[in-house]
Design an enzyme around this catalytic site. Structure first.
Site, short mmCIF file in Angstrom:
data_model
loop_
_atom_site.label_atom_id
_atom_site.label_comp_id
_atom_site.label_asym_id
_atom_site.label_seq_id
_atom_site.Cartn_x
_atom_site.Cartn_y
_atom_site.Cartn_z
N GLU A 194 75.41 55.81 -102.47
CA GLU A 194 76.73 56.14 -101.93
C GLU A 194 77.29 54.96 -101.14
O GLU A 194 78.50 54.76 -101.08
CB GLU A 194 76.65 57.38 -101.05
CG GLU A 194 78.01 58.02 -100.78
CD GLU A 194 77.90 59.39 -100.16
OE1 GLU A 194 78.04 60.39 -100.89
OE2 GLU A 194 77.67 59.48 -98.94
N HIS A 213 51.25 60.17 -112.87
CA HIS A 213 51.02 61.01 -114.04
C HIS A 213 52.34 61.47 -114.64
O HIS A 213 52.37 62.45 -115.40
CB HIS A 213 50.15 62.20 -113.66
CG HIS A 213 48.79 61.79 -113.18
ND1 HIS A 213 47.72 61.62 -114.03
CD2 HIS A 213 48.34 61.46 -111.94
CE1 HIS A 213 46.66 61.24 -113.34
NE2 HIS A 213 47.01 61.13 -112.07
N LYS A 254 86.21 66.34 -106.06
CA LYS A 254 86.54 67.45 -105.17
C LYS A 254 88.00 67.87 -105.34
O LYS A 254 88.32 69.06 -105.34
CB LYS A 254 86.26 67.06 -103.71
CG LYS A 254 84.78 66.82 -103.43
CD LYS A 254 84.41 66.85 -101.97
CE LYS A 254 85.20 65.97 -101.08
NZ LYS A 254 84.66 65.85 -99.72
#
EC number: 5.3.1.9
Length: 562
Positions: A370, A401, A526
């Site tokens: 960000e 793994h 938004k």
């Protein structure tokens, strides 16, 4: 969009050090860490730095002394030191929002002075910390009572982004030090499942919500807060949410706010005496050491929280005063630039060998991506070089793994930071074998060794591996890593680690000449979402004016959601 009092900086790619690094890279492109270590038996002792309790071994990087000299020269030519000093002095280096950037003031010790617009903000910070401490002490002591007279035993933090990632990461990291009589939960996703599952087994009479939103208007946070309020009232007195006269005294015992918008806090029903503020010079992703960390303070206590702040401050002082050659944030920053801009590395992994730091890579993901996911310079000009990388990771040994295979033998260069502690908080012997912690740390040391030196075809053949299998067993090595060792995970060392990466991100943003302290990329989605919500809620078929894909998706969702 630069400060008119400052001369425009030359383009990064035109700086002499950048040009020198381009030429130098051609000599380093194919040099192997095997050869670098063979040529310098003391390399692992020389290429180290230490500060604020953090030991950094950067010897397993694809660099020489000349590389480091040029990278530090680039930092100087890019004005990293001047920009650092401007930040600590409270200058408005967040140019697009005309704000100072002073998260360092949040952890300045009592009595220090940092002035913004004629006000000593440290004094204001300490006043908020004192109020937080008094409140946290009451909750921890069981003297802050809910509306029915029961003490609070459950704390639910409602926030998103920096109002969530920081608190949840720090709480999980410091859970060893938390008061286990208290249950802490964190709600961020506007998906109703998050709130439902986090409150499913809680007693409303013993539950406190901390609503963390600077503006108290953040869509996701306020939707969750309103639903939490309805859950509380239904669970306590079955009071209709709209009956403010009855609801308000109940809400005031079960909700507190971390915000700067007193009017909205009061409108929600929270007593503004229980509102803890912070300032516009604190960015969300830099706010875990502000009132946003109230949930953490309740968990580990005010003294633990102040130790947390002391760790931040120790790294702040190291960053301000250490010469660049021994400056941990600077070293990490320039090494990241080396791989991002010259080797073309698109991603970067953070691999903590401590289960308590499981959320640390996710926290750094926001901090880094960000901050430095920007495509224009401070002057608003398109960059002609790469900026922030993709940041990711998991705690060891789980990642070994899962994705380490690609780091070892894949075709993508992925520089890695390995984080470990010399002392474990949970000593656990293996009957008849080494301790769990020794097994963990042996794996960490082995991974950095394997990534650096690999395994040649000759070594594989010498082991008698069949010729057709030998190529599959070769490890090229030459994968760069940093290793950070600390003595023990404590509130102080966690604060130190967070500040280290804050300042590393700052160094890279300064070199790239971008604004690391705004986040306009968050806004567009938004805005568009706010236009789509009424279309989803419309009783009849709405007139859709999006692109054909978005229109079709909305229609399919509306048709099939019930």
């Amino acid at each position: 969009m630069r400060d008119s009092s400052s001369p425009a900086r030359p383009s990064l790619t035109q700086l002499p050090a950048w040009q020198a690094l381009k030429s130098h890279f051609e000599t380093m492109r194919d040099r192997h860490l095997r050869d670098l270590f063979a040529a310098d038996p003391r390399r692992g002792e020389r290429l180290v730095a230490e500060g604020a309790g953090v030991y950094l071994d950067y010897s397993k990087n694809r660099i020489t002394d000349e590389t480091l000299r040029l990278l530090l020269q680039l930092a100087r030519e890019a004005g990293v030191e001047a920009r650092r000093d401007a930040m600590f002095a409270g200058e408005r280096i967040n140019l697009t929002e005309n704000r100072a950037v002073l998260h360092s003031a949040l952890r300045a010790p009592r009595g220090a002075a940092v002035t913004v617009d004629g006000t000593n903000v440290v004094q204001e910070v300490q006043e908020v910390l004192d109020r937080m401490s008094a409140f946290a002490d009451r909750v921890r002591a069981g003297t802050w009572l809910g509306a029915t007279g029961k003490p609070i035993r459950n704390i639910v933090n409602i926030g998103i982004g920096g109002s969530d990632l920081g608190p949840v990461m720090a709480y999980e990291a410091l859970k060893f030090y938390a008061d286990r009589r208290l249950t802490l939960r964190f709600v961020s996703n506007v998906d109703g499942t998050d709130l439902v599952e986090k409150t499913r087994d809680l007693d409303p009479a013993e539950t406190l919500f901390i609503v963390s939103s600077k503006t108290f208007t953040t869509l996701e946070t306020m939707a969750n807060a309103q639903s939490a309020r309805a859950w509380l009232l239904a669970g306590l007195e079955n009071v209709p949410d709209e009956n403010a006269a009855i609801a308000r005294p109940i809400i005031s015992r079960h909700f507190v706010a971390v915000s700067t918008n007193a009017a909205e806090v009061e409108r929600f029903g929270i007593d503004t005496a229980n509102m803890f503020g912070f300032w516009d010079w604190v960015g969300g992703r830099y706010s875990v050491d502000s009132a946003i960390g109230l949930s953490l303070m309740i968990a580990i206590g005010p003294n633990g929280f102040r130790d947390f702040l002391a760790g931040f401050h120790a790294m702040d002082e190291h960053f301000r005063s250490a010469p660049l050659e021994q400056n941990l944030p600077v070293l990490l920053g320039v090494l990241g630039v080396w791989y991002r801009n010259f080797f073309g590395a698109q991603t970067y992994a953070v691999l903590p060998y401590d289960q308590y730091l499981a959320y640390f890579p996710t926290y750094l993901q926001q901090l880094d991506m960000e901050s430095n996911g920007k495509h224009v310079t401070l002057d608003g000009q398109p960059v002609d070089y790469d900026t922030g990388p993709v940041v990711w990771g998991q705690p060891g040994t789980n990642g070994q793994h899962a994705f380490y295979q690609l780091i070892h033998q894949g075709t993508t260069l992925i520089p890695c930071d390995f984080l470990g502690f010399c002392q474990t908080l949970n000593p656990l012997p293996t009957p008849g074998g080494p301790s769990h912690h020794d097994l963990l740390m042996a794996n960490m040391f082995a991974q950095t060794e394997a990534l650096a030196f690999g395994k040649s075809l000759e070594q594989v053949q010498a082991e008698g591996v069949a010729a057709d299998l030998a190529p599959h067993r070769v490890f090229e090595g030459n994968r760069p890593t940093n290793t950070l060792l600390l003595d023990r995970l404590t509130p102080r060392t966690l604060g130190t680690l967070i500040a280290l990466y804050e300042h590393k991100v700052f160094v890279q943003g300064a070199i790239w000449n971008i604004n690391s302290f705004d986040q306009w990329g968050v806004e567009l989605g938004k805005v568009l979402a706010s236009k789509i919500v009424p279309e989803l809620e419309a009783p009849g078929e709405p007139e859709l004016k999006h692109d054909s894909s978005t229109n079709a998706l909305i229609r399919r969702y509306r048709a099939r959601r019930r």
